[in-house]
Design a protein around this motif. Structure first.
Motif, PDB file in Angstrom:
ATOM      1  N   SER A   1       8.527  -6.785  14.811  1.00  9.20           N
ATOM      2  CA  SER A   1       9.752  -7.566  14.569  1.00  9.20           C
ATOM      3  C   SER A   1       9.638  -8.549  13.412  1.00  9.20           C
ATOM      4  CB  SER A   1      10.141  -8.317  15.842  1.00  9.20           C
ATOM      5  OG  SER A   1      10.441  -7.410  16.869  1.00  9.20           O
ATOM      6  N   VAL A   2       8.792  -9.535  13.520  1.00  6.44           N
ATOM      7  CA  VAL A   2       8.659 -10.588  12.513  1.00  6.44           C
ATOM      8  C   VAL A   2       7.225 -11.074  12.472  1.00  6.44           C
ATOM      9  CG1 VAL A   2       9.632 -12.772  11.700  1.00  6.44           C
ATOM     10  CG2 VAL A   2      10.872 -11.463  13.407  1.00  6.44           C
ATOM     11  N   PRO A   3       6.556 -11.262  11.368  1.00  5.28           N
ATOM     12  CA  PRO A   3       6.926 -10.854  10.005  1.00  5.28           C
ATOM     13  C   PRO A   3       6.083  -9.680   9.494  1.00  5.28           C
ATOM     14  CG  PRO A   3       5.376 -12.671   9.930  1.00  5.28           C
ATOM     15  CD  PRO A   3       5.483 -12.235  11.382  1.00  5.28           C
ATOM     16  N   GLN A   4       5.383  -9.006  10.389  1.00  7.39           N
ATOM     17  CA  GLN A   4       4.476  -7.899  10.019  1.00  7.39           C
ATOM     18  C   GLN A   4       3.431  -8.361   9.008  1.00  7.39           C
ATOM     19  OE1 GLN A   4       6.703  -4.159   9.233  1.00  7.39           O
ATOM     20  NE2 GLN A   4       5.720  -3.669  11.173  1.00  7.39           N
ATOM     21  N   ALA A   5       2.873  -9.528   9.276  1.00 11.20           N
ATOM     22  CA  ALA A   5       1.847 -10.097   8.385  1.00 11.20           C
ATOM     23  C   ALA A   5       0.454  -9.858   8.931  1.00 11.20           C
ATOM     24  CB  ALA A   5       2.100 -11.590   8.209  1.00 11.20           C
TER      25      ALA A   5
ATOM     26  N   ALA B   1      -2.138   3.653   5.297  1.00 10.92           N
ATOM     27  CA  ALA B   1      -3.348   4.485   5.192  1.00 10.92           C
ATOM     28  C   ALA B   1      -4.280   4.022   4.075  1.00 10.92           C
ATOM     29  CB  ALA B   1      -2.932   5.942   4.958  1.00 10.92           C
ATOM     30  N   GLY B   2      -3.943   2.911   3.416  1.00 12.77           N
ATOM     31  CA  GLY B   2      -4.771   2.456   2.301  1.00 12.77           C
ATOM     32  C   GLY B   2      -5.112   0.977   2.378  1.00 12.77           C
ATOM     33  N   TRP B   3      -4.113   0.152   2.080  1.00 20.97           N
ATOM     34  CA  TRP B   3      -4.379  -1.281   1.968  1.00 20.97           C
ATOM     35  C   TRP B   3      -4.782  -1.909   3.303  1.00 20.97           C
ATOM     36  CZ3 TRP B   3      -5.999  -4.013  -1.724  1.00 20.97           C
ATOM     37  CH2 TRP B   3      -5.865  -5.405  -1.747  1.00 20.97           C
ATOM     38  N   LEU B   4      -4.105  -1.526   4.398  1.00 26.03           N
ATOM     39  CA  LEU B   4      -4.434  -2.120   5.701  1.00 26.03           C
ATOM     40  C   LEU B   4      -5.865  -1.790   6.142  1.00 26.03           C
ATOM     41  CD1 LEU B   4      -3.817  -3.670   8.278  1.00 26.03           C
ATOM     42  CD2 LEU B   4      -2.624  -1.665   9.157  1.00 26.03           C
ATOM     43  N   PRO B   5      -6.287  -0.507   6.135  1.00 22.73           N
ATOM     44  CA  PRO B   5      -7.692  -0.247   6.501  1.00 22.73           C
ATOM     45  C   PRO B   5      -8.681  -0.939   5.568  1.00 22.73           C
ATOM     46  CG  PRO B   5      -6.463   1.826   6.326  1.00 22.73           C
ATOM     47  CD  PRO B   5      -5.545   0.737   5.905  1.00 22.73           C
TER      48      PRO B   5
ATOM     49  N   LEU C   1      -6.327 -12.071   6.160  1.00 24.10           N
ATOM     50  CA  LEU C   1      -4.893 -12.395   6.108  1.00 24.10           C
ATOM     51  C   LEU C   1      -4.406 -12.642   4.678  1.00 24.10           C
ATOM     52  CD1 LEU C   1      -4.408 -14.708   9.239  1.00 24.10           C
ATOM     53  CD2 LEU C   1      -3.470 -12.430   8.878  1.00 24.10           C
ATOM     54  N   VAL C   2      -5.199 -13.384   3.909  1.00 23.22           N
ATOM     55  CA  VAL C   2      -4.775 -13.702   2.534  1.00 23.22           C
ATOM     56  C   VAL C   2      -4.729 -12.432   1.687  1.00 23.22           C
ATOM     57  CG1 VAL C   2      -5.453 -14.890   0.405  1.00 23.22           C
ATOM     58  CG2 VAL C   2      -5.542 -16.102   2.590  1.00 23.22           C
ATOM     59  N   LEU C   3      -5.788 -11.639   1.777  1.00 23.32           N
ATOM     60  CA  LEU C   3      -5.869 -10.410   0.984  1.00 23.32           C
ATOM     61  C   LEU C   3      -4.718  -9.460   1.330  1.00 23.32           C
ATOM     62  CD1 LEU C   3      -7.955  -9.378  -1.054  1.00 23.32           C
ATOM     63  CD2 LEU C   3      -9.092  -8.177   0.801  1.00 23.32           C
ATOM     64  N   TYR C   4      -4.526  -9.229   2.609  1.00 18.97           N
ATOM     65  CA  TYR C   4      -3.490  -8.290   3.035  1.00 18.97           C
ATOM     66  C   TYR C   4      -2.100  -8.772   2.599  1.00 18.97           C
ATOM     67  CZ  TYR C   4      -0.479  -5.332   5.735  1.00 18.97           C
ATOM     68  OH  TYR C   4       0.505  -4.443   6.085  1.00 18.97           O
ATOM     69  N   ASN C   5      -1.851 -10.059   2.835  1.00 22.38           N
ATOM     70  CA  ASN C   5      -0.492 -10.549   2.596  1.00 22.38           C
ATOM     71  C   ASN C   5      -0.180 -10.782   1.122  1.00 22.38           C
ATOM     72  OD1 ASN C   5       0.908 -10.665   5.215  1.00 22.38           O
ATOM     73  ND2 ASN C   5      -0.907 -11.837   5.771  1.00 22.38           N
ATOM     74  N   LEU C   6      -1.209 -10.843   0.288  1.00 23.65           N
ATOM     75  CA  LEU C   6      -0.936 -10.880  -1.152  1.00 23.65           C
ATOM     76  C   LEU C   6      -0.151  -9.628  -1.548  1.00 23.65           C
ATOM     77  CD1 LEU C   6      -4.174 -12.172  -2.934  1.00 23.65           C
ATOM     78  CD2 LEU C   6      -1.870 -13.098  -3.122  1.00 23.65           C
ATOM     79  N   MET C   7      -0.644  -8.491  -1.093  1.00 24.71           N
ATOM     80  CA  MET C   7       0.041  -7.220  -1.385  1.00 24.71           C
ATOM     81  C   MET C   7       1.370  -7.132  -0.647  1.00 24.71           C
ATOM     82  SD  MET C   7      -0.046  -4.082  -2.704  1.00 24.71           S
ATOM     83  CE  MET C   7      -1.453  -2.970  -2.783  1.00 24.71           C
ATOM     84  N   HIS C   8       1.354  -7.514   0.634  1.00 25.02           N
ATOM     85  CA  HIS C   8       2.549  -7.415   1.473  1.00 25.02           C
ATOM     86  C   HIS C   8       3.725  -8.202   0.881  1.00 25.02           C
ATOM     87  CE1 HIS C   8       4.387  -9.321   5.372  1.00 25.02           C
ATOM     88  NE2 HIS C   8       5.245  -8.522   4.799  1.00 25.02           N
ATOM     89  N   VAL C   9       3.487  -9.488   0.631  1.00 22.90           N
ATOM     90  CA  VAL C   9       4.585 -10.335   0.139  1.00 22.90           C
ATOM     91  C   VAL C   9       4.977  -9.920  -1.288  1.00 22.90           C
ATOM     92  CG1 VAL C   9       5.283 -12.719  -0.348  1.00 22.90           C
ATOM     93  CG2 VAL C   9       3.904 -12.223   1.667  1.00 22.90           C
TER      94      VAL C   9
END
Lengths: 230, 251
Positions: free
Chosen positions: A22-26, B115-119, B142-150
């Motif tokens: 749901s929110v925020p898929q972080a 299948a790439g960034w998350l693993p 968290l920082v690494l993953y969310n850099l790409m995500h955001v």
């Protein structure tokens, strides 16, 4: 565990479960994060992190693709992390085996909980359909808020159940364990790492990535050899 | 011709709402409701036009219809379709574009992220845990993953709005194609390194246990492979651990 700690763990688990879809898929709901946060609010972040890291190995299998049903690791990891923090003391593989069984079962059931939430969302959508078809933006807001509220409740319930049942089961296993502890060590590590190895092979075992996977494994083995020698 | 630096009206509000795009997920409309919710700030311009109320309502209702894609890359479609609505593109053309974006955005996001960034990021986190980084491992993940995500969400919304009906060109952007080429080998390398490293992190009592656990992991991986289609690794692992617990207590 005090009432305030239980409330804090429920809040962490609810947020972790909400994050999955749901929110925020972080990725707050990944076991590594949720386990750590569960341990943090219960007094020992590192104990929570250890439990979360084991669950993270199992979670390698999960690709949260589209409409498929996948496990919800967040609430189970948050509750397991908190229980590990509450238990304190050194690593006990028998306790870990007990908590893992409960966490895996509740992560799996969490997928069914999500199905239920999606069906409830569909019922809400049907009731709001005339307003939605006429382009009423307030109907959109109501549907979004309703979806979030349902998911939050689902995740909190999953956290509470894992906390309640997991605590009892893990304690019972720890006290009643009679086999050599090496059996529990090998079983916990073997199953968690086995699922992760299979998942890595499924993802990267074909094509060009296979060579990179092998190169990484060689580096990882060298690291382990160094750690053992140390 | 749209200028590159053209501001997106309602950008911040639409971006914030994009994080909730799956909140009202249903099997009938998938992301549709969340898609319309995120689009709404970008469509307000229609309402402000003289007699624009019905056009706004019709556009919003269209945006709430069936849509499915990777949630991060849905931003590209939100921007593009809202731009098309604002530009007065015919509804039939908007609906065709919407349908055409579903497959590519889903496939691209699944390959790039799930299948790439998350693993890759999860493996970095585990590697840091194995190296005794403690809570820093969680922060780094968290920082690494969310850099790409955001970044993907911000990029998608901006590029989608700029491109409008020409959004297909954005999917062929060299940066995106390069990222797709790089992400799988990178993830494979980090995951390959992390899994043995984690083995060294467990507090075994004797060296032979490390080898026994490694052998058990390889054997269990083979069991999970053999069970594919009948049970997931999670179910097989839960069952196996329950059996071990029963044996350990009845010893």
């Amino acid at each position: 565990m005090t009432a305030a700690t239980v409330a804090a763990v429920l809040a962490v688990g609810a947020v972790a479960g909400l994050d999955l879809v749901s929110v925020p898929q972080a990725m707050l709901g990944r076991p590594l994060v949720a386990g750590f946060l569960g341990g943090l609010v219960a007094g020992s972040p590192l104990a929570g992190l250890a439990t979360g890291a084991v669950l993270e190995l199992f979670a390698f299998e999960t690709l949260p693709v589209g409409a498929s049903r996948y496990p919800d690791w967040g609430p189970a990891a948050a509750a397991s992390g908190a229980l590990a923090a509450q238990r304190g003391g050194a690593w006990d593989a028998a306790w870990m085996a007990g908590i893992m069984v409960v966490a895996l079962v509740f992560a799996w059931l969490g997928g069914f909980g999500m199905l239920l939430v999606r069906r409830l969302n569909a019922g809400h959508l049907r009731r709001r359909l005339p307003a939605l078809e006429s382009g009423d933006h307030r109907a959109l807001l109501a549907l979004q808020v309703g979806g979030i509220a349902r998911d939050l409740v689902r995740a909190a319930v999953a956290t509470g159940l894992t906390l309640w049942i997991g605590g009892r089961v893990a304690r019972h296993v720890e006290l009643g364990w009679r086999a050599p502890h090496a059996l529990a060590d090998v079983a916990v590590v073997g199953t968690a790492l086995g699922v992760a190895v299979w998942s890595a092979w499924r993802l990267f075992g074909n094509g060009k990535a296979r060579g990179w996977l092998a190169a990484g494994a060689v580096a990882g083995v060298a690291l382990v050899a160094g750690m053992l020698a140390w | 011709m749209v200028a590159r630096a053209e501001p997106v009206p309602g950008f911040r509000s639409a971006l914030a709402r994009l994080f909730t795009i799956q909140a009202a997920f249903t099997y009938e409309r998938m992301l549709g409701v969340g898609f319309a919710f995120a689009s709404e700030p970008l469509l307000r311009g229609l309402r402000r036009r003289e007699g624009g109320g019905p056009a706004f309502g019709a556009a919003l209702a269209r945006e709430a219809s069936y849509f499915n894609a990777h949630p991060y890359l849905a931003a590209l479609a939100v921007g593009a379709l809202a731009r098309a609505e604002n530009d007065g593109v015919a509804p039939e053309r908007i609906e065709r574009l919407r349908a055409a974006l579903i497959g590519p955005l889903g496939s691209l996001g699944d390959r790039l992220i799930w299948a790439g960034w998350l693993p890759a990021c999860a493996a970095v986190g585990l590697l840091l845990v194995a190296l005794s980084a403690g809570g820093w491992a969680v922060l780094a993940f968290l920082v690494l993953y969310n850099l790409m995500h955001v970044s993907l969400r911000v990029w998608g919304l901006r590029v989608g709005w700029r491109a409008g009906v020409g959004v297909a060109g954005a999917l062929a952007s060299p940066a995106l194609q390069r990222a797709l080429e790089v992400v799988a080998p990178l993830a494979a390398l980090v995951v390959g390194a992390a899994l043995p490293a984690v083995l060294g992190w467990f507090p075994f009592r004797a060296h032979w246990e490390v080898f026994a656990a490694a052998a058990a992991a390889l054997g269990f991986a083979e069991l999970v492979r053999a069970m594919q289609g009948r049970a997931t690794g999670l179910v097989v692992a839960a069952f196996a651990l329950a059996v071990v617990v029963a044996v350990g207590m009845a010893w």
